[in-house]
Design a protein around this motif. Structure first.
Motif, short mmCIF file in Angstrom:
data_model
loop_
_atom_site.label_atom_id
_atom_site.label_comp_id
_atom_site.label_asym_id
_atom_site.label_seq_id
_atom_site.Cartn_x
_atom_site.Cartn_y
_atom_site.Cartn_z
N GLU A 458 0.83 -1.20 0.00
CA GLU A 458 0.00 0.00 0.00
C GLU A 458 0.86 1.25 0.00
N SER A 459 1.93 1.21 -0.80
CA SER A 459 2.78 2.38 -0.96
C SER A 459 2.29 3.18 -2.16
N GLU A 460 3.20 3.66 -2.98
CA GLU A 460 2.82 4.38 -4.20
C GLU A 460 2.75 3.36 -5.33
N MET A 461 1.52 2.94 -5.66
CA MET A 461 1.29 1.81 -6.55
C MET A 461 1.25 2.27 -8.01
N ILE A 462 1.74 1.41 -8.90
CA ILE A 462 1.81 1.78 -10.31
C ILE A 462 0.43 1.98 -10.93
N ASP A 463 -0.54 1.14 -10.55
CA ASP A 463 -1.87 1.32 -11.15
C ASP A 463 -2.53 2.60 -10.66
N VAL A 464 -2.33 2.94 -9.39
CA VAL A 464 -2.88 4.20 -8.87
C VAL A 464 -2.25 5.37 -9.63
N ALA A 465 -0.96 5.30 -9.87
CA ALA A 465 -0.29 6.37 -10.61
C ALA A 465 -0.80 6.46 -12.04
N ALA A 466 -0.93 5.32 -12.73
CA ALA A 466 -1.38 5.32 -14.12
C ALA A 466 -2.81 5.83 -14.23
N TYR A 467 -3.69 5.35 -13.34
CA TYR A 467 -5.08 5.79 -13.41
C TYR A 467 -5.22 7.24 -12.95
N SER A 468 -4.32 7.70 -12.07
CA SER A 468 -4.35 9.11 -11.68
C SER A 468 -3.94 10.00 -12.84
N TYR A 469 -2.91 9.57 -13.58
CA TYR A 469 -2.53 10.32 -14.79
C TYR A 469 -3.73 10.45 -15.72
N PHE A 517 5.58 -0.94 -7.27
CA PHE A 517 5.32 0.17 -6.35
C PHE A 517 6.61 0.96 -6.14
N ILE A 518 6.44 2.16 -5.61
CA ILE A 518 7.57 2.95 -5.12
C ILE A 518 7.47 2.99 -3.61
N GLY A 519 8.57 2.68 -2.95
CA GLY A 519 8.60 2.71 -1.49
C GLY A 519 10.03 2.78 -1.01
N THR A 520 10.20 2.70 0.28
CA THR A 520 11.55 2.71 0.84
C THR A 520 12.13 1.31 0.77
N ALA A 521 13.46 1.25 0.87
CA ALA A 521 14.13 -0.05 0.87
C ALA A 521 13.65 -0.91 2.03
N GLU A 522 13.38 -0.28 3.16
CA GLU A 522 12.90 -1.02 4.33
C GLU A 522 11.54 -1.65 4.04
N GLN A 561 15.67 5.04 1.64
CA GLN A 561 15.79 5.43 0.22
C GLN A 561 14.58 4.94 -0.55
N LYS A 562 13.91 5.86 -1.28
CA LYS A 562 12.72 5.52 -2.05
C LYS A 562 13.07 5.29 -3.51
N GLN A 563 12.47 4.26 -4.07
CA GLN A 563 12.64 3.98 -5.50
C GLN A 563 11.58 2.96 -5.92
N GLY A 564 11.57 2.68 -7.21
CA GLY A 564 10.63 1.69 -7.71
C GLY A 564 11.17 0.28 -7.57
N PHE A 565 10.27 -0.65 -7.19
CA PHE A 565 10.70 -2.03 -6.97
C PHE A 565 9.83 -2.98 -7.79
N VAL A 566 10.48 -3.94 -8.42
CA VAL A 566 9.80 -5.05 -9.08
C VAL A 566 9.97 -6.27 -8.20
N LEU A 567 8.87 -6.66 -7.55
CA LEU A 567 8.93 -7.82 -6.65
C LEU A 567 7.97 -8.93 -7.11
N TYR A 568 6.74 -8.56 -7.33
CA TYR A 568 5.71 -9.56 -7.60
C TYR A 568 5.45 -9.78 -9.10
N HIS A 569 5.87 -8.84 -9.94
CA HIS A 569 5.49 -8.87 -11.35
C HIS A 569 3.95 -8.90 -11.46
N ASN A 570 3.30 -8.10 -10.64
CA ASN A 570 1.84 -8.04 -10.68
C ASN A 570 1.35 -7.50 -12.02
N TRP A 571 0.16 -7.92 -12.41
CA TRP A 571 -0.38 -7.50 -13.71
C TRP A 571 -0.54 -5.99 -13.83
N VAL A 572 -0.64 -5.28 -12.69
CA VAL A 572 -0.86 -3.83 -12.76
C VAL A 572 0.32 -3.09 -13.35
#
Length: 803
Positions: A458-469, A517-522, A561-572
């Protein structure tokens, strides 16, 4: 012919001459109609799986073999049976035949046939020369349904037998009913000798169901026959009639079922209406389904895809719910999601408006808007509400921007300025809520759950960003139309900033993909541990290795440190291509990456659930015992993938996804596509219409309406193997258009007819077609982005191109 044999009240009814009563023409006419329709026959191996007989007030869910086992998990074991939202009426029913003193239950049918507006269970030959069928029909706008048993006597002698019918009542509230005082009590059943009907009442509530056969036919009461075990506080009752069928003849026994959340009188009035108006009800529904078929009717080379598209329009209609005190809309899916959802509606409405269902679009949007205003009042759009009005989830972050784009999409198709003015305040409030209450660091990327409801994600999600655009870009257009120029400029600036962030901050070159998503390394390290457990549990060693490698890299980063992470390869991660915000080079690479996370049925919800065996996984889906989407390939992600391919000029790639999805068509339920491919989850799902109608209507046929300006933009983008295709009766505002597409060698022809000849048509063809004719005369044309654009008006136009 019916004849009473043994009755508790026979002395009052002996004067009735049953042998003189004629079989109503409406019964035989219904079966004759079905014989002239194309029904889809189910598979024997899926007879023990669910189907629905649906109307907009009442629906029934049972198994294709004619039984009514406990179904569903939302209310454990209670999602099947007969529902009149916000209450359930029955768990189901059963029947018994007694022939020559031998009793047998009508169960475990041999065949099931589905039709758009009804379905039939075939029991086959139950005794020498005697076969039985059971038809289910739920009329529009009625709080009742009809079940018809057709008995066929193929012998040269009369057939006589007893027929017993048992109702398994369970009057109970919908999910979350207890939260607004709907408390289930014991059910009580009574019999009215005068009307020959049964009535059941919940002892603590004014909830009623009533049933019977033809008016005036005396019934013999008996103990319930062929009953089945059910949960809850229900009751059962049965009746028996003796049936005589002449040689080489047939007889139909009707069962009428009605209900009410108000009074017994209202239920009885509905029952009387069903008896009196069956023929008319049947005809009206048949005609309405014919109109559903004819609206936005396609003719394409891929006939299986064409049939899936046609039936997906019907599937969505099966989900329409009209609930007194709430409104009229459509549920998300059956059996467990028959109520109302924000995001499911937002996807589905894009398919509905493109297939001519404006009234359903308007009523659903009114319902979702009302629930959202009542619950939130700040522009936030709800996620899920039961049919008793209780909102379970006030809204995930993505649903509010998607609402904005839904308003714009409907306006594009209708040109209805009053509609735009009505909902634009919710657009303004929603976008304010999106960033003012959910963007703590002020970087325009709202924080919170999007489409992927994975715990902790529930950080900064790619689908939320795309649909917000997309929302801010669409809101800018709406604001400009409404004369809010300064607001329009502000929205457009936000959209452009979001586009930059999506293509920089979310892009992860190493994976050739946008980040989950974009989030912190932690935050990422915490999520990786959960992802590793999931991948290991599912025996996906490649995913474990990839995640372990990512974890090792992240361990060297500062925790904050915040950045984009590929973890799940979710469809979003495919939503930037779906909405068209991705840079072309990144889009092409991301679309290629996305193909890795598919199987023959489509796109995985979570990419780490895939392994090499997915390439040959064409059988039944093995879900967990507790309902879960783990390991799932779903129709919505597959549709999003198809739309993304089309957005970036690859209709062959889009067709591949649609054909994968179509492999699920009729896999388990004839005429339907499951939510999880091919046969898991909801057996019919609303947003499937988005996954078919949007890529076919708006992309392959290229219909992009601008009804507000009375202009229709048409840029066909057909798969390379499609040389002939047509679409008819596409409703755009007060206009209606049809398109014929023909391609042969180096020649292309596009013909458009419209009912409003003064509307403008903007037809685009690839610039490789240098010789362009309109109605046989050569014309010059503008060239832009690789296409030649021809502008014209007229009732019928033909554009021809030659390379």
């Amino acid at each position: 012919m019916f004849r009473i044999t043994k009755s508790l009240f026979a002395c009052q009814l002996l004067a009735l001459c049953w042998s003189c009563q004629r079989q109503p023409d409406s019964f035989s006419q219904i079966f004759q109609d079905l014989e002239n329709q194309e029904g889809l026959e189910g598979k024997t191996e899926y007879l023990s799986s669910p189907f629905a007989a649906a109307g907009d007030r009442m629906y029934m869910v049972g198994h294709q073999d004619g039984t009514f086992p406990d179904l569903g998990w939302h209310v454990q074991g209670e999602m099947g049976g007969i529902w009149l939202h916000p209450i359930k009426l029955m768990d189901g029913f059963s029947a018994q035949l007694s022939i020559n003193g031998q009793a047998q239950c009508l169960e475990k049918a041999q065949k099931f046939t589905n039709y758009p507006n009804s379905n039939v269970v075939h029991y086959g030959e139950v005794a020498k020369g005697l076969s039985v069928e059971r038809l289910h029909f739920v009329p529009d706008r009625r709080e009742g349904m009809v079940v018809l048993y057709r008995f066929k006597n193929a012998e040269e002698t009369e057939s006589t037998f007893d027929f017993s019918w048992n109702a398994q009542v369970d009057l109970r509230p919908v999910w979350l009913g207890e939260e607004n005082g709907m408390n289930d009590e014991e059910d009580q059943i009574s019999f009215n000798e005068l009307t020959g009907t049964f009535t059941a009442k919940d002892s603590g509530n004014d909830w009623f169901t009533t049933w019977g056969t033809e008016a005036g036919i005396p019934l013999s009461l008996r103990d319930p026959a062929c009953g089945f075990e059910t949960k809850g506080k229900g009751a059962a009752a049965a009746f028996t009639v003796t049936i005589q069928i002449p040689a080489r003849s047939e007889l139909v026994v009707p069962i009428f079922i009605a209900g009410s959340t108000e009074s017994e009188l209202k239920a009885m009035e509905t029952l009387a209406d069903l008896r009196e108006n069956l023929s008319n009800d049947w005809q009206l529904k048949k005609e309405r389904y014919q109109s559903i078929f004819e609206n936005t009717q396609i003719n394409i080379p891929d006939k299986e895809l064409q049939k899936a598209y046609e039936w997906t329009k019907y599937n969505t209609d099966w989900l329409v719910r009209e609930v007194p005190g709430m409104g009229r809309g459509f549920g998300a899916g059956l059996p467990d999601y028959p109520w109302f959802f924000g995001v499911d509606s937002e996807y589905t409405i894009q398919g509905l408006i493109a297939t001519g269902r404006k009234e359903l679009v308007y009523s659903t949007m009114e319902l979702i808007h009302h629930l959202s205003e009542k619950t939130n009042g700040n522009g936030r759009i709800i996620h899920e509400a039961s049919t008793n009005g209780v909102v379970f989830n006030p809204g995930n972050i993505n649903e509010t921007p998607q609402w904005v784009s839904t308003v714009w999409e409907v306006y594009r198709w209708t040109g209805d300025r009053e509609f735009l003015e009505k909902y634009f305040p919710s657009v303004e409030k929603g976008l304010n809520w999106l960033l003012e209450e959910n963007d703590e660091d002020g970087n325009l990327l709202a924080d919170g759950y999007g489409m992927m409801e994975i715990h902790g994600l529930e950080s900064e999600m790619i689908d939320v960003a795309a649909y917000s655009y997309q929302a801010f870009a669409d809101a800018a257009k709406m604001a400009e139309i409404l004369g809010k120029t300064q607001l329009s400029e502000s929205y457009q600036q936000t959209a452009e900033t979001l586009k930059e962030k999506i293509n920089s901050d979310f892009w992860v070159e190493e994976f050739g993909s946008y980040a989950d998503f974009i989030g912190t390394a932690e935050e990422a390290l915490h999520l990786i541990d959960g992802a590793i457990i999931r991948a290991d549990t599912l025996d996906k060693p490649w995913a474990v290795a990839e995640l372990e490698a990512t974890k090792a890299k992240l361990s060297t980063l500062p925790k904050d440190q915040k950045q984009g992470f590929v973890l799940y390869h979710n469809w979003v991660v495919n939503t930037p291509m779906e909405v068209g915000v991705a840079d072309v080079d990144k889009a092409n690479l991301a679309l290629e990456t996305a193909k890795k996370y598919t199987n023959p049925f489509g796109t995985f919800v979570t990419g780490i659930d895939r392994d090499e065996s997915a390439e040959t996984e064409e059988g039944s889906f093995s879900g967990s015992q507790v309902f879960s989407y783990t390991g799932a390939v779903m129709t919505l992600p597959t549709g999003v993938s198809a739309i993304g391919e089309n957005k970036y000029g690859n209709p062959d790639g889009a067709l591949d996804y649609l054909q994968r999805m179509t492999r699920s068509f009729g896999f388990a339920l004839p005429g339907s596509i499951y939510e999880v491919s091919p046969d898991y989850g909801m057996f019919t799902q609303a947003w499937n219409l988005y996954s078919y109608a949007v890529p076919i209507v708006t992309q392959f046929f290229g219909i992009q309406p601008d009804a507000g300006n009375k202009v229709i933009h048409i840029r066909p983008q057909m798969p390379s193997q499609w040389e002939n295709a047509s679409i008819q009766n596409v409703q755009i505002g007060e206009n209606e258009i049809s398109i014929t597409y023909q391609k042969s060698g180096n020649e292309l022809m596009i013909e458009v007819e419209q009912s409003q000849k003064k509307w403008g048509l903007s037809i685009e063809i690839p610039e490789s077609y240098q010789q362009v004719k309109v109605l046989g005369k050569e014309v010059s044309s503008d060239t832009q982005n690789g296409y030649r654009r021809i502008l014209m008006t007229g009732a019928k136009v033909r554009v021809e191109g030659k390379e």
